[in-house]
Design a protein around this motif. Structure first.
Motif, PDB file in Angstrom:
ATOM      1  N   ASP A  96       7.922   1.444  13.166  1.00 28.15           N
ATOM      2  CA  ASP A  96       7.491   2.646  12.455  1.00 28.15           C
ATOM      3  C   ASP A  96       7.003   2.275  11.052  1.00 28.15           C
ATOM      4  N   ILE A  97       6.353   3.232  10.412  1.00 28.25           N
ATOM      5  CA  ILE A  97       5.866   3.009   9.059  1.00 28.25           C
ATOM      6  C   ILE A  97       5.793   4.336   8.321  1.00 28.25           C
ATOM      7  N   ARG A  98       6.161   4.310   7.062  1.00 29.08           N
ATOM      8  CA  ARG A  98       6.055   5.513   6.237  1.00 29.08           C
ATOM      9  C   ARG A  98       4.788   5.438   5.403  1.00 29.08           C
ATOM     10  N   SER A  99       4.344   6.582   4.941  1.00 32.34           N
ATOM     11  CA  SER A  99       3.044   6.638   4.268  1.00 32.34           C
ATOM     12  C   SER A  99       3.044   5.956   2.909  1.00 32.34           C
ATOM     13  N   ASN A 100       4.216   5.610   2.387  1.00 31.37           N
ATOM     14  CA  ASN A 100       4.242   4.901   1.102  1.00 31.37           C
ATOM     15  C   ASN A 100       4.089   3.390   1.300  1.00 31.37           C
ATOM     16  N   MET A 101       3.807   2.988   2.535  1.00 30.68           N
ATOM     17  CA  MET A 101       3.601   1.582   2.855  1.00 30.68           C
ATOM     18  C   MET A 101       2.218   1.427   3.479  1.00 30.68           C
ATOM     19  N   ASP A 102       1.647   0.232   3.291  1.00 30.87           N
ATOM     20  CA  ASP A 102       0.369  -0.086   3.925  1.00 30.87           C
ATOM     21  C   ASP A 102       0.566  -0.972   5.151  1.00 30.87           C
ATOM     22  N   LYS A 103       1.698  -1.651   5.156  1.00 33.44           N
ATOM     23  CA  LYS A 103       1.925  -2.665   6.192  1.00 33.44           C
ATOM     24  C   LYS A 103       3.410  -2.799   6.435  1.00 33.44           C
ATOM     25  N   ARG A 104       3.741  -3.022   7.684  1.00 37.27           N
ATOM     26  CA  ARG A 104       5.133  -3.300   8.028  1.00 37.27           C
ATOM     27  C   ARG A 104       5.143  -4.288   9.177  1.00 37.27           C
TER      28      ARG A 104
END
Lengths: 116, 114
Positions: free
Chosen positions: A49-57
């Protein structure tokens, strides 16, 4: 009348190649995204998963990239293996009135086929 | 820990009949959501239950209903079956509502309406 099935995008790769699966979303307020893998005869399985405050995970052999400017997600699978053959979905949860619900809205899915 | 179980796994019904599908969540999980998966519409949310209460409902006709029991097990019912109800019905559980990041899906019940 006759129903028209979804024409799922397909991606065919050779074992060992890297795979990139794409997903577009429409709601610029979306703040959380999940990628699922669904193998034949099984339910969707959480990948990353990824949150919108991240560009990459990054996870194990998988990386998710989020481009909020163009509202686009991608799932990258490194060194793709035959066991990665499945349908991949992006999904986002819905929330209303500040309350989180267990409702996921799924993308149409991409069929990944890995050839040995 | 056992995963989400759904029964039956396969079901064949005729138009006009009704059907009940069952879902047992992971032990300790109290929230259950149901989804319908078809080639035509993809994965679509049906409803979500928590503490025996329906918290959210998707855009499906009233023929689709569900309930949750005190032990968190859930059932969904489809009355007056139509050919278009043929689908894979998936159940997902999580410890609490909204915890979609820890939502686990069962294998589904494949319903065929003839």
């Amino acid at each position: 009348g006759e129903s028209v099935g979804l024409h799922l995008p397909t991606l065919s790769v050779q074992e060992g190649d890297n795979s990139i699966i794409n997903c577009a979303y429409s709601n610029s307020a979306s703040d959380y995204f999940i990628w699922y893998k669904q193998e034949s005869g099984k339910g969707p399985q959480f990948i990353i998963d990824i949150r919108s405050n991240m560009d990459k995970r990054q996870g194990q052999r998988v990386t998710v990239l989020l481009n909020k400017t163009v509202k686009h997600l991608s799932l990258q699978i490194a060194a793709t293996q035959p066991g990665d053959s499945a349908v991949y979905f992006c999904a986002e949860p819905s929330a209303a009135g500040g309350t989180s619900y267990g409702k996921l809205t799924f993308g149409q899915g991409t069929i990944l086929t890995v050839h040995p | 820990k056992a995963g989400v179980t759904q029964t039956p796994r396969y079901l064949i019904k005729t138009r006009g009949q009704q059907v009940t599908l069952s879902c047992s969540p992971i032990s300790g999980h109290r929230s259950v959501s149901w989804y319908q998966q078809t080639p035509g519409q993809g994965l679509q949310f049906l409803f979500e239950y928590f503490s025996e209460t329906q918290r959210n409902k998707g855009n499906f006709p009233g023929r689709f209903s569900g309930r949750q029991f005190s032990n968190s097990r859930s059932e969904m019912n489809v009355s007056t079956l139509e050919l278009g109800d043929s689908a894979l019905y998936l159940c997902a559980s999580s410890a609490n509502p909204g915890q979609v990041y820890e939502q686990y899906f069962g294998p589904g019940t494949r319903l065929t309406v003839t």
